[in-house]
Design a protein around this motif. Sequence first.
Motif, mmCIF file in Angstrom:
data_model
loop_
_atom_site.group_PDB
_atom_site.id
_atom_site.type_symbol
_atom_site.label_atom_id
_atom_site.label_comp_id
_atom_site.label_asym_id
_atom_site.label_seq_id
_atom_site.Cartn_x
_atom_site.Cartn_y
_atom_site.Cartn_z
ATOM 1 N N VAL A 151 -62.806 49.497 66.689
ATOM 2 C CA VAL A 151 -64.155 49.667 67.216
ATOM 3 C C VAL A 151 -65.150 49.152 66.191
ATOM 4 N N LEU A 152 -65.942 48.163 66.602
ATOM 5 C CA LEU A 152 -66.977 47.613 65.730
ATOM 6 C C LEU A 152 -68.318 48.154 66.185
ATOM 7 N N VAL A 153 -69.084 48.674 65.242
ATOM 8 C CA VAL A 153 -70.452 49.090 65.563
ATOM 9 C C VAL A 153 -71.370 48.557 64.477
ATOM 10 N N GLN A 154 -72.356 47.814 64.872
ATOM 11 C CA GLN A 154 -73.337 47.240 63.952
ATOM 12 C C GLN A 154 -72.678 46.577 62.743
ATOM 13 N N GLY A 155 -71.651 45.785 63.020
ATOM 14 C CA GLY A 155 -71.028 45.010 61.958
ATOM 15 C C GLY A 155 -70.062 45.780 61.088
ATOM 16 N N GLU A 156 -69.842 47.048 61.405
ATOM 17 C CA GLU A 156 -68.911 47.829 60.586
ATOM 18 C C GLU A 156 -67.750 48.281 61.446
ATOM 19 N N LEU A 157 -66.586 48.330 60.816
ATOM 20 C CA LEU A 157 -65.414 48.839 61.504
ATOM 21 C C LEU A 157 -65.497 50.354 61.522
ATOM 22 N N LEU A 158 -65.626 50.932 62.710
ATOM 23 C CA LEU A 158 -65.817 52.367 62.801
ATOM 24 C C LEU A 158 -64.480 53.099 62.790
ATOM 25 N N VAL A 159 -63.609 52.716 63.704
ATOM 26 C CA VAL A 159 -62.307 53.365 63.814
ATOM 27 C C VAL A 159 -61.267 52.316 64.129
ATOM 28 N N GLU A 160 -60.052 52.577 63.747
ATOM 29 C CA GLU A 160 -58.948 51.691 64.091
ATOM 30 C C GLU A 160 -57.753 52.572 64.392
ATOM 31 N N GLY A 161 -56.975 52.246 65.430
ATOM 32 C CA GLY A 161 -55.798 53.052 65.726
ATOM 33 C C GLY A 161 -55.282 52.803 67.118
ATOM 34 N N THR A 162 -54.321 53.617 67.542
ATOM 35 C CA THR A 162 -53.791 53.477 68.895
ATOM 36 C C THR A 162 -54.874 53.894 69.880
ATOM 37 N N PRO A 163 -54.736 53.438 71.134
ATOM 38 C CA PRO A 163 -55.748 53.810 72.128
ATOM 39 C C PRO A 163 -55.984 55.309 72.165
ATOM 40 N N GLU A 164 -54.890 56.097 72.066
ATOM 41 C CA GLU A 164 -55.027 57.551 72.146
ATOM 42 C C GLU A 164 -55.914 58.058 71.013
ATOM 43 N N VAL A 165 -55.624 57.576 69.792
ATOM 44 C CA VAL A 165 -56.392 58.014 68.629
ATOM 45 C C VAL A 165 -57.868 57.641 68.781
ATOM 46 N N VAL A 166 -58.096 56.368 69.188
ATOM 47 C CA VAL A 166 -59.480 55.890 69.300
ATOM 48 C C VAL A 166 -60.222 56.655 70.388
ATOM 49 N N ARG A 167 -59.526 56.879 71.486
ATOM 50 C CA ARG A 167 -60.155 57.572 72.602
ATOM 51 C C ARG A 167 -60.580 58.989 72.201
ATOM 52 N N ALA A 168 -59.753 59.600 71.358
ATOM 53 C CA ALA A 168 -60.010 61.002 71.019
ATOM 54 C C ALA A 168 -60.950 61.150 69.833
ATOM 55 N N ASP A 169 -61.161 60.071 69.092
ATOM 56 C CA ASP A 169 -61.948 60.177 67.859
ATOM 57 C C ASP A 169 -63.389 60.564 68.158
ATOM 58 N N PRO A 170 -63.848 61.671 67.595
ATOM 59 C CA PRO A 170 -65.207 62.138 67.902
ATOM 60 C C PRO A 170 -66.285 61.128 67.494
ATOM 61 N N ARG A 171 -66.043 60.371 66.409
ATOM 62 C CA ARG A 171 -67.053 59.398 65.966
ATOM 63 C C ARG A 171 -67.240 58.303 67.018
ATOM 64 N N VAL A 172 -66.103 57.902 67.625
ATOM 65 C CA VAL A 172 -66.211 56.864 68.650
ATOM 66 C C VAL A 172 -66.962 57.406 69.846
ATOM 67 N N ILE A 173 -66.576 58.628 70.213
ATOM 68 C CA ILE A 173 -67.238 59.235 71.365
ATOM 69 C C ILE A 173 -68.726 59.338 71.099
ATOM 70 N N GLU A 174 -69.041 59.712 69.899
ATOM 71 C CA GLU A 174 -70.446 59.885 69.559
ATOM 72 C C GLU A 174 -71.178 58.557 69.456
#
Lengths: 281, 590
Positions: free
Chosen positions: A231-254
């Motif tokens: 997941v890229l947000v404003q030029g920074e890599l926010l999270v990286e992982g399996t779909p399950e991990v990314v989907r559940a990551d609160p930072r991504v959700i936020e």
Amino acid sequence: MTADPIAAGAPVLHAQDVTMVFGGLVALNKVSLTLEQGQVAGLIGPNGAGKTTFFNCLTGLYTPTSGRVLLNGARLAGDPAKVTIAGVARTFQNIRLFPNMTVLENVLVGRHSRMKQDPVSTLLRLPAFHRGERAAKERARELLAFVGLTRAEDEVARNLPYGDQRRLEIARALATDPSVLLLDEPTAGMNPQETEATRQLILRIRETGVSVVVIEHDIKFIFGLCDKVSVLVQGELLVEGTPEVVRADPRVIEAYLGKPPEEIEADARTAAEEHDKGEQA
Amino acid sequence: MTTTTATVRSRPRITLAPTLAKPLAAAGGVLAVIAALLPWTTFVLFDNDEVNPSLQYFDAPFALSGYRLHTMLLGLAVLVVAFVPRIPGRARAQRALGFGIAAIGLISLIFLSYNGGGVGTVTAADGDAAFGAVVALVAGVLVVLSAIAAGITDIPDFPTRLPRLAAYGALVLAFAAILFLVAETLTAGGRSGVSNPYAGPTFLAFLGMAGGVLGALSGVGVVRWISALSERHRAFSIIILVLCALSLPLTSAGNAYWMTVATTIGVYAATAIGLNVVVGLAGLLDLGYVAFMGVGAFVAANLSGAATSKLGIELPFPVAALIAAILAGIVGAIVGSPTLRVRGDYLAIVTLAFGEIFTRSAQNDIGGLTGGSNAIPRIPDVELGGTAFNEEIQVGGLELPGGVLYYFMIVLVVGAVMAVFANLKNSRAGRAWIAIREDEDAARAMGIRTGKAKIMAFLVGATLAGLAGAIFAHKLTIASFDSFKFLESVTLLAAVILGGMGTIPGAVLGASLLFVLPEKLREFDDYRLLLFGLALILIMRFRPQGLVPDRVRRAELAGETATGKSIDEEEALVVEQEHDGPTGKKGGTA
């Protein structure tokens, strides 16, 4: 296709701390990505997050301000042609075929760096020339069959329906015998059936041992396809992982999703309704 | 989707009832025949007038000649096409014939009234009436209207799988017809000059007639059929084509003057094909291309022992020509290298500047190698076994005109240049050039080293131009900066675009037209460039894809797809497929 599904494990593409600065704007800030053989990686993020910029750094269209990109351990040159020759092929966000060439010719252009032709046998049409052309055409037809465009071989590319143009672009990229294929929004503007067909196609490409990186806005598509998601947000890599991990990551959700995907639509509807009400009032 | 009946393609702005087609065609055809027999001028225009010696032809219909004969033949053709049942593509044929008749009428109308001092010349004056030209024009318009009424349909396709002998026979006949047409076109109206006031208009009227007949043949599908046949029997076609070209000296064009004209055309055709590599394939707009021809000419002149050459070297022609071509190629690569940095309009400016630098340098005798405004005169003739190429020769009982050897040489060179072009176009290098023309960034992403490819395009184009330049210098026996000016570059570019970008017959046809027209229109002096420009505008307005378009350019500009189907048809196909859905189920979309 070299049908030898190699077990995933060996790292193919390795982008290390890629930073891209345009003037004062930091478009990418130390973005890293590791891709193993036969993996499909997804790259998501809101508009302007730097996804395409990252692709352009990978393919040599841009030279990163700092950081480096390794393919099978060797550093990639900052020249699109050399990067392609090294084994990284790409498609474009807004389709860029050779519009006035036929479908077959488009794919043959993709074979350019993988065929040898010396001027003498070309000008005199010696047997060596015919051998090379035959082999190139055979491979091109194989790829057209692979993406399902055999019937359109002699059509001019510009006359193809939209979905077929996207598939042709993939066939053309595959013709360069890549070890890594970069797809920039391959399902943009497609209906659900076409999107599903594209998903199947990418899975089949993976089976042949080619690693794939996909940029896409369609989150459902990415989660249903990829082995790992960045997941890229404003030029920074926010999270990286399996779909399950990314989907559940609160930072991504936020930061990106805001709410779980199924609620986004409901949200959007409410927002639209409220907007309408506001306008009526 | 196969269409059994031809579908009506374009919807013209004027609509006429289809029932009017036959009466209109009949009226037009009859009027054209009558026009041929009517007087065309109210008085005899010139002394010793051979074209219009008598004002009356009703008494001697078989004495018809020149444009009146053509008018009559076209009129008869219209009647035949109108009343023979089941002619495919009838309306297209009629339209072409109609335009042919109208062109003859209009050209004569303008020329005769201009030279006769007023419209009275071609209508009524001094108690005499002469409405031939007017009637011909009206007849042409009527025939065109009949075609519109009938509705323009698709060009029909004929089977191309024939027994080998039948196919060979058809090809021999077709190429013989082309040879005849070329000879007639070259000599139509005769040599232009004071003694022959009709040369220009007769030539133009002949072009109108030839265009009408060719258009009609193409309308009924014959041209497409022949080109498909020749594509199928490529090797045989090339041999026959070369043989036909070599037998031009045996036709009515077989004298020293026409040989010179034909050789000059050949030189420019070879150069145009070279330019076609740069512009047509690689899409690099080069406005100074003729300079490469100049380099070839001056190098050949200096190496061949011309009297005023400072080098004092005398090499045999093949060696000199080879060095000229190679040096021109090297210059081409050097000029091409800025193209790595500039694109499009900026490239055009760079090449334009190079062309100017070359001309000015040659004019000022830079390095003492170009002779300045004195040029390099007296370049010795090419010799082969003691025979100078400008001499008349005898083969057995056959007497061939002077300059015929130059003509033979240029035929072979043009043939070779064509082969180089065709073989490059359908190869890895040619595809790379076309890809660069289409989308440079995408080409790079496909692993094409675009810089290298572009320089190669310039190198190949310049080499061909240099070779042509070497022959040009020897044929003219003089190399002057005057022959390599900006106007020549533009004319070559026009030849390529006019003939059809990226095709060989297009470049040859374009070069022929652009370098014959000024020759033929010589007695119009002041007006000839004006007429020439007008002709260019008309052609580009009505046939923007060029005279012999590339399969794809045709698709782009004429509403056809590469497979030859009309766009409407293709769209119907697409709509049908979409309706079926990708899985083939009706109404598959939820």
